[in-house]
Design a protein around this motif. Structure first.
Motif, mmCIF file in Angstrom:
data_model
loop_
_atom_site.group_PDB
_atom_site.id
_atom_site.type_symbol
_atom_site.label_atom_id
_atom_site.label_comp_id
_atom_site.label_asym_id
_atom_site.label_seq_id
_atom_site.Cartn_x
_atom_site.Cartn_y
_atom_site.Cartn_z
ATOM 1 N N GLN A 1 13.905 5.347 -0.138
ATOM 2 C CA GLN A 1 13.870 4.444 -0.975
ATOM 3 C C GLN A 1 13.490 2.892 0.338
ATOM 4 O O GLN A 1 13.125 1.708 -0.669
ATOM 5 C CB GLN A 1 15.593 4.014 -0.439
ATOM 6 C CG GLN A 1 16.528 2.572 -1.695
ATOM 7 C CD GLN A 1 17.776 2.137 -1.332
ATOM 8 O OE1 GLN A 1 18.280 3.058 -0.888
ATOM 9 N NE2 GLN A 1 17.623 1.556 -2.739
ATOM 10 N N GLY A 2 14.088 3.030 1.356
ATOM 11 C CA GLY A 2 12.876 1.722 2.212
ATOM 12 C C GLY A 2 11.802 1.882 1.548
ATOM 13 O O GLY A 2 10.647 0.448 1.656
ATOM 14 N N LYS A 3 10.686 2.904 1.756
ATOM 15 C CA LYS A 3 9.072 2.862 1.586
ATOM 16 C C LYS A 3 8.853 2.564 0.072
ATOM 17 O O LYS A 3 7.930 1.376 0.164
ATOM 18 C CB LYS A 3 8.772 4.285 1.976
ATOM 19 C CG LYS A 3 8.624 4.374 2.879
ATOM 20 C CD LYS A 3 7.743 4.047 4.358
ATOM 21 C CE LYS A 3 8.308 4.508 5.389
ATOM 22 N NZ LYS A 3 7.164 4.010 6.194
ATOM 23 N N HIS B 1 9.693 -1.756 1.013
ATOM 24 C CA HIS B 1 8.514 -2.071 1.512
ATOM 25 C C HIS B 1 6.888 -2.085 0.416
ATOM 26 O O HIS B 1 6.616 -3.186 0.624
ATOM 27 C CB HIS B 1 8.787 -0.899 2.627
ATOM 28 C CG HIS B 1 6.702 -1.346 3.481
ATOM 29 N ND1 HIS B 1 5.773 -1.061 3.493
ATOM 30 C CD2 HIS B 1 6.923 -2.732 4.551
ATOM 31 C CE1 HIS B 1 4.896 -1.641 3.735
ATOM 32 N NE2 HIS B 1 5.580 -2.809 4.982
ATOM 33 N N HIS B 2 6.554 -1.145 -0.490
ATOM 34 C CA HIS B 2 5.555 -1.498 -1.037
ATOM 35 C C HIS B 2 5.882 -2.276 -2.201
ATOM 36 O O HIS B 2 4.856 -2.533 -2.473
ATOM 37 C CB HIS B 2 5.035 -0.213 -1.891
ATOM 38 C CG HIS B 2 4.543 0.723 -2.623
ATOM 39 N ND1 HIS B 2 2.514 0.550 -1.889
ATOM 40 C CD2 HIS B 2 4.185 0.355 -4.162
ATOM 41 C CE1 HIS B 2 2.207 0.360 -3.308
ATOM 42 N NE2 HIS B 2 3.536 0.743 -4.369
ATOM 43 N N GLY C 1 3.727 -5.920 -2.702
ATOM 44 C CA GLY C 1 2.811 -5.377 -5.022
ATOM 45 C C GLY C 1 2.996 -6.214 -5.041
ATOM 46 O O GLY C 1 2.490 -7.544 -5.589
ATOM 47 N N LEU C 2 4.651 -8.013 -4.558
ATOM 48 C CA LEU C 2 5.191 -9.005 -4.556
ATOM 49 C C LEU C 2 4.073 -10.082 -4.277
ATOM 50 O O LEU C 2 3.740 -11.257 -4.077
ATOM 51 C CB LEU C 2 6.215 -8.685 -5.227
ATOM 52 C CG LEU C 2 6.984 -8.072 -6.190
ATOM 53 C CD1 LEU C 2 8.292 -8.108 -5.224
ATOM 54 C CD2 LEU C 2 6.883 -8.584 -7.832
ATOM 55 N N VAL D 1 5.893 -7.722 6.370
ATOM 56 C CA VAL D 1 7.083 -7.030 6.545
ATOM 57 C C VAL D 1 6.772 -5.286 7.365
ATOM 58 O O VAL D 1 5.147 -5.069 6.161
ATOM 59 C CB VAL D 1 7.694 -6.536 5.216
ATOM 60 C CG1 VAL D 1 8.924 -5.631 4.887
ATOM 61 C CG2 VAL D 1 8.359 -8.017 4.611
ATOM 62 N N ASN D 2 6.925 -5.432 8.165
ATOM 63 C CA ASN D 2 6.544 -4.016 8.464
ATOM 64 C C ASN D 2 6.791 -2.412 8.382
ATOM 65 O O ASN D 2 6.099 -1.434 7.923
ATOM 66 C CB ASN D 2 6.187 -4.310 10.668
ATOM 67 C CG ASN D 2 5.343 -5.584 10.963
ATOM 68 O OD1 ASN D 2 4.295 -5.223 10.585
ATOM 69 N ND2 ASN D 2 5.948 -5.592 11.792
#
Length: 81
Positions: free
Chosen positions: A17-19, A22-23, A27-28, A33-34
């Motif tokens: 969910q975190g990945k 992040h993705h 995309g936005l 954000v590491n």
């Protein structure tokens, strides 16, 4: 009395969910954000005088999977939230 239970995955546990978050942020167009780790927040409305041990037991037996998750309890005594 209210209590907030913050539940997070232990370090080293994969967080799909975190990945995904992040993705999506990338995309936005949000750079910088590491990493993202997602968790849960559970608010309990409890009877006054509920002991810390009882809240911990709730977490260990139902609210958190202590094999892969950590939890932190925050009491909100007297809070009007």
């Amino acid at each position: 009395m209210k209590a907030r239970i913050f539940i997070t995955l232990k370090p080293g546990v994969l967080d799909p969910q975190g990945k995904a978050i992040h993705h999506a942020l990338e995309g936005l167009g949000f750079g910088g954000v590491n990493d993202v780790r997602a968790g849960k927040l559970i608010e309990l409305e409890l009877a006054d005088g509920t002991e810390d041990k009882a809240i911990e037991d709730m977490c260990r037996k139902l609210l958190a999977n202590t094999v892969i998750e950590n939890f932190r309890i925050e009491r909100l005594e007297g809070a009007q939230q």
